[in-house]
Enzyme design. Structure first.
Site, PDB file in Angstrom:
ATOM      1  N   CYS A  58      43.423  34.725  45.772  1.00 26.94           N
ATOM      2  CA  CYS A  58      41.884  35.259  45.573  1.00 26.94           C
ATOM      3  C   CYS A  58      40.721  34.491  45.969  1.00 26.94           C
ATOM      4  CB  CYS A  58      41.865  36.387  45.189  1.00 26.94           C
ATOM      5  SG  CYS A  58      40.144  36.880  44.376  1.00 26.94           S
TER       6      CYS A  58
ATOM      7  N   CYS B 115      38.002  34.794  42.620  1.00 21.94           N
ATOM      8  CA  CYS B 115      38.926  34.433  41.681  1.00 21.94           C
ATOM      9  C   CYS B 115      38.823  32.787  41.550  1.00 21.94           C
ATOM     10  CB  CYS B 115      39.682  34.972  41.907  1.00 21.94           C
ATOM     11  SG  CYS B 115      40.519  36.839  42.015  1.00 21.94           S
TER      12      CYS B 115
END
Length: 139
Positions: free
Chosen positions: A58, A61
């Site tokens: 991600c 993230c």
């Protein structure tokens, strides 16, 4: 470039795989037992838990990880955790994670607040608000 959280194959060489995600005072959670243990410790110490549900693939993230680590060093009265949603799929599903990162703010295991997305100003605002509402613990 580090990733959100290391995978099993990196176990014997953790140090450089977790550089981004479990730096500072951030604790990496890859088992339900570890989660229970940290929540129990936080309850005992009267600490607020911030749980960051993230994934290695991600982008957002990864982007917010260094900032999250920075916050963990600044707000030491809180416990900062990062949960790998791929390692703990069923557990993450039980928290109804629809997007990563999702941050939960917990006191005694109960949800105080939640933030979805890598929103630095909002994350800091929530942490500051919770921090300001805490009684000062003088150890």
């Amino acid at each position: 470039m580090g990733s959100c959280v290391s995978k099993n194959k990196a176990r014997d060489n953790d140090s450089d795989h977790n550089v981004d995600f479990a730096a500072g005072n951030v604790k990496l959670i890859t088992t339900k037992e570890a989660w229970d243990q940290y929540l129990e410790e936080a309850r005992r110490d009267g600490k607020i838990v911030i749980a960051n549900f993230s994934a290695a693939w991600c982008g957002p993230c990864k982007m917010i990880a260094p900032y999250y680590c920075e916050l963990s060093e600044k707000y030491t009265s809180m416990m900062f955790l990062v949960v790998d949603v791929d390692e703990l799929t069923d557990f993450s599903t039980s928290w109804d994670i629809k997007a990563t990162p999702t941050f939960f703010f917990l006191k005694d295991g109960q949800q105080l607040d939640k933030l979805v997305g890598a929103n630095k100003p909002e994350l800091q605002k929530k942490i500051v608000a919770i921090n300001d509402s805490l009684p000062e613990y003088k150890q």
